[in-house]
Design an enzyme around this catalytic site. Structure first.
Site, PDB file in Angstrom:
ATOM      1  N   CYS A  27       0.865  -1.182   0.000  1.00 44.33           N
ATOM      2  CA  CYS A  27       0.000   0.000   0.000  1.00 44.33           C
ATOM      3  C   CYS A  27       0.905   1.237   0.000  1.00 44.33           C
ATOM      4  O   CYS A  27       2.136   1.119   0.120  1.00 44.33           O
ATOM      5  CB  CYS A  27      -0.872  -0.007   1.247  1.00 44.33           C
ATOM      6  SG  CYS A  27       0.161  -0.003   2.748  1.00 44.33           S
ATOM      7  N   HIS A  89       3.617   1.637  11.711  1.00 46.42           N
ATOM      8  CA  HIS A  89       2.424   1.418  12.542  1.00 46.42           C
ATOM      9  C   HIS A  89       2.169   2.531  13.546  1.00 46.42           C
ATOM     10  O   HIS A  89       1.146   2.566  14.201  1.00 46.42           O
ATOM     11  CB  HIS A  89       2.568   0.090  13.299  1.00 46.42           C
ATOM     12  CG  HIS A  89       2.879  -1.037  12.376  1.00 46.42           C
ATOM     13  ND1 HIS A  89       4.140  -1.552  12.222  1.00 46.42           N
ATOM     14  CD2 HIS A  89       2.089  -1.720  11.515  1.00 46.42           C
ATOM     15  CE1 HIS A  89       4.114  -2.507  11.317  1.00 46.42           C
ATOM     16  NE2 HIS A  89       2.888  -2.629  10.862  1.00 46.42           N
ATOM     17  N   HIS A 139      -1.020  -5.294  19.185  1.00 47.33           N
ATOM     18  CA  HIS A 139      -0.521  -4.916  17.850  1.00 47.33           C
ATOM     19  C   HIS A 139       0.161  -3.544  17.959  1.00 47.33           C
ATOM     20  O   HIS A 139      -0.294  -2.668  18.697  1.00 47.33           O
ATOM     21  CB  HIS A 139      -1.693  -4.857  16.864  1.00 47.33           C
ATOM     22  CG  HIS A 139      -1.268  -4.661  15.438  1.00 47.33           C
ATOM     23  ND1 HIS A 139      -0.935  -3.424  14.927  1.00 47.33           N
ATOM     24  CD2 HIS A 139      -1.092  -5.540  14.423  1.00 47.33           C
ATOM     25  CE1 HIS A 139      -0.591  -3.556  13.650  1.00 47.33           C
ATOM     26  NE2 HIS A 139      -0.673  -4.836  13.323  1.00 47.33           N
ATOM     27  N   GLU A 141       0.233  -0.991  16.063  1.00 47.69           N
ATOM     28  CA  GLU A 141      -0.617   0.172  15.767  1.00 47.69           C
ATOM     29  C   GLU A 141      -1.567   0.469  16.934  1.00 47.69           C
ATOM     30  O   GLU A 141      -1.768   1.637  17.302  1.00 47.69           O
ATOM     31  CB  GLU A 141      -1.422  -0.063  14.483  1.00 47.69           C
ATOM     32  CG  GLU A 141      -2.262   1.168  14.109  1.00 47.69           C
ATOM     33  CD  GLU A 141      -3.154   0.929  12.903  1.00 47.69           C
ATOM     34  OE1 GLU A 141      -2.793   0.140  12.012  1.00 47.69           O
ATOM     35  OE2 GLU A 141      -4.231   1.557  12.849  1.00 47.69           O
ATOM     36  N   THR A 179      -6.503   0.496  11.510  1.00 47.45           N
ATOM     37  CA  THR A 179      -6.700   0.737  10.071  1.00 47.45           C
ATOM     38  C   THR A 179      -6.837  -0.530   9.237  1.00 47.45           C
ATOM     39  O   THR A 179      -7.272  -0.460   8.090  1.00 47.45           O
ATOM     40  CB  THR A 179      -5.507   1.540   9.505  1.00 47.45           C
ATOM     41  OG1 THR A 179      -4.311   0.819   9.787  1.00 47.45           O
ATOM     42  CG2 THR A 179      -5.447   2.926  10.081  1.00 47.45           C
ATOM     43  N   CYS A 209      -8.438   1.580   6.445  1.00 44.44           N
ATOM     44  CA  CYS A 209      -7.855   2.348   5.347  1.00 44.44           C
ATOM     45  C   CYS A 209      -8.266   1.780   3.982  1.00 44.44           C
ATOM     46  O   CYS A 209      -8.721   0.643   3.875  1.00 44.44           O
ATOM     47  CB  CYS A 209      -6.350   2.425   5.501  1.00 44.44           C
ATOM     48  SG  CYS A 209      -5.510   1.035   4.776  1.00 44.44           S
ATOM     49  N   SER A 237       1.185  -9.974  10.354  1.00 50.81           N
ATOM     50  CA  SER A 237       0.490  -8.941   9.579  1.00 50.81           C
ATOM     51  C   SER A 237      -1.011  -9.041   9.828  1.00 50.81           C
ATOM     52  O   SER A 237      -1.648 -10.020   9.444  1.00 50.81           O
ATOM     53  CB  SER A 237       0.791  -9.124   8.086  1.00 50.81           C
ATOM     54  OG  SER A 237      -0.124  -8.375   7.321  1.00 50.81           O
ATOM     55  N   ASN A 239      -3.444  -7.251   8.487  1.00 50.89           N
ATOM     56  CA  ASN A 239      -4.299  -7.205   7.283  1.00 50.89           C
ATOM     57  C   ASN A 239      -4.214  -8.501   6.496  1.00 50.89           C
ATOM     58  O   ASN A 239      -5.151  -8.881   5.805  1.00 50.89           O
ATOM     59  CB  ASN A 239      -4.004  -5.952   6.460  1.00 50.89           C
ATOM     60  CG  ASN A 239      -2.785  -6.063   5.580  1.00 50.89           C
ATOM     61  OD1 ASN A 239      -2.888  -6.481   4.432  1.00 50.89           O
ATOM     62  ND2 ASN A 239      -1.610  -5.695   6.099  1.00 50.89           N
TER      63      ASN A 239
HETATM   64  S1  SF4 Z   1      -2.900   2.395   7.239  1.00 52.06           S
HETATM   65 FE1  SF4 Z   1      -3.339   1.407   5.281  1.00 52.06          FE
HETATM   66  S2  SF4 Z   1      -2.111   2.581   3.821  1.00 52.06           S
HETATM   67 FE2  SF4 Z   1      -1.272   2.976   5.844  1.00 52.06          FE
HETATM   68  S3  SF4 Z   1       0.331   1.439   6.151  1.00 52.06           S
HETATM   69 FE3  SF4 Z   1      -1.506   0.620   7.062  1.00 52.06          FE
HETATM   70  S4  SF4 Z   1      -2.409  -0.628   5.422  1.00 52.06           S
HETATM   71 FE4  SF4 Z   1      -0.943   0.757   4.460  1.00 52.06          FE
END
Ligand code: SF4
Length: 318
Positions: A27, A89, A139, A141, A179, A209, A237, A239
């Site tokens: 991304c 993150h 995590h 983030e 996100t 996101c 990960s 996502n």
């Molecule tokens: S928030 Fe979305 S665009 Fe930003 S690093 Fe994470 S996955 Fe990628």
């Protein structure tokens, strides 16, 4: 240990068709973070230090380490005379304070879309809201965002967690999300929050996101046409795991793999069409390695939506 596909020399596990999902892979936030480490190496020479994995992908981290990046867990593990990069993150303010107290040269590779959620957290907290953060405990983030207003934060991970929230009845309540969550699963949690707190305040714009949303959409549409779906990405990960879940919810067997060596021959039995995608922190080369290992009769791409997002490097590295 079970045999890996890549180790069976001379016995190609050909599949009739591979369909590669699009969008997939890096991304804009990951591209920017990786570019920041490479630009810092070029500008200051190796080593440069990076707090935490710059992005959650083993191969990407390994390649940057080979070029001279040193990954550490905490600020005090970085020497004072080398640059220190904060990962994509995001970080809690206390980390920034630690680095400043040691007068380190820092470069912030936090994704701008994560920074946006940090800003929302600060604003809601300033306005006296209690904040429900929908995310994954531990995590990077989640730790960073919750650290912006620790006294106001309440973490929920499931619909069941909503019933356990202990927030005084006279408090204003708002929610934020990590996100990279699953879009459908998060919608269920938000619905439960709205039922419990009818005056619930929302972030001005969806926190999940564009990249997580688009990769999930592509898998959701592609998976029903596949016998098997392989998500190329690392175990840490977030996502990537969501992509496996989306495929499974569509009724398609799905597995998260770092590369060809993780493919189990038994997964391919009876699978004539295999879908392949890469998480937001997976380089295209890793996806292509998996496609090649499947030795497909033909390769197609399924494009669910077009993406055209780009983030600039920080001014000191432009
Ligand atoms: S928030 Fe979305 S665009 Fe930003 S690093 Fe994470 S996955 Fe990628």
């Amino acid at each position: 240990m079970r045999p890996a596909l890549g180790s069976r020399a001379g016995s190609p596990a050909a599949v009739a068709r591979v369909i590669v999902a699009a969008p997939r892979g890096f991304c804009a936030g990951v591209t920017r973070a990786v570019d920041i480490v490479e630009a810092a190496l070029e500008r200051w020479g190796p080593p440069v230090y990076v707090r935490k994995e710059i992005v959650h992908n083993r191969r990407v981290v390994g390649e940057l380490a080979a070029k001279g990046a040193i990954f550490v867990d905490e600020v005090d593990q970085a020497p004072a005379d080398r640059p220190l990069i904060f990962s994509a993150h995001g970080i809690a303010p206390t980390v920034r304070v630690d680095a400043a107290s040691r007068q380190l040269r820092t470069i912030d590779a936090t994704c701008p879309l994560v920074t946006k959620v940090h800003s929302e957290a600060k604003r809601f907290a300033r306005q006296g809201y209690e904040l429900v953060y929908i995310g994954h405990e531990g995590h990077d983030e989640a730790i960073g965002t919750m650290g912006e207003a620790p006294e106001a934060m309440h973490l929920v991970q499931t619909v069941e967690d909503v019933a356990k929230l202990d927030i005084a009845a006279d408090k204003k309540v708002a929610y934020l999300t990590q996100t990279t969550l699953g879009v459908d699963e998060t919608a269920g949690i938000i619905q439960a929050l709205k039922e419990r707190y009818p005056a619930l305040a929302s972030p001005p714009k969806e926190d999940i996101c564009y990249a997580a949303t688009n990769r999930q959409l592509a898998v959701k549409r592609l998976a029903p046409n596949c016998d098997l779906l392989l998500v190329v990405g690392s175990q840490n990960s977030s996502n990537a795991h969501r992509l496996v879940e989306v495929a499974s919810e569509a009724g398609t067997a799905a597995h998260l793999i770092d590369g060809p060596a993780d493919i189990r021959p038994e997964w391919l039995k009876g699978a004539s069409t295999v879908g392949v995608t890469g998480s937001a922190s997976t380089a295209e080369a890793a996806v292509q390695d998996v496609v090649a290992a499947l030795r497909p009769g033909k390769v197609e791409e399924f494009q669910a939506v077009e993406e055209n997002v780009f983030f600039n490097l920080p001014p000191e590295l432009r």
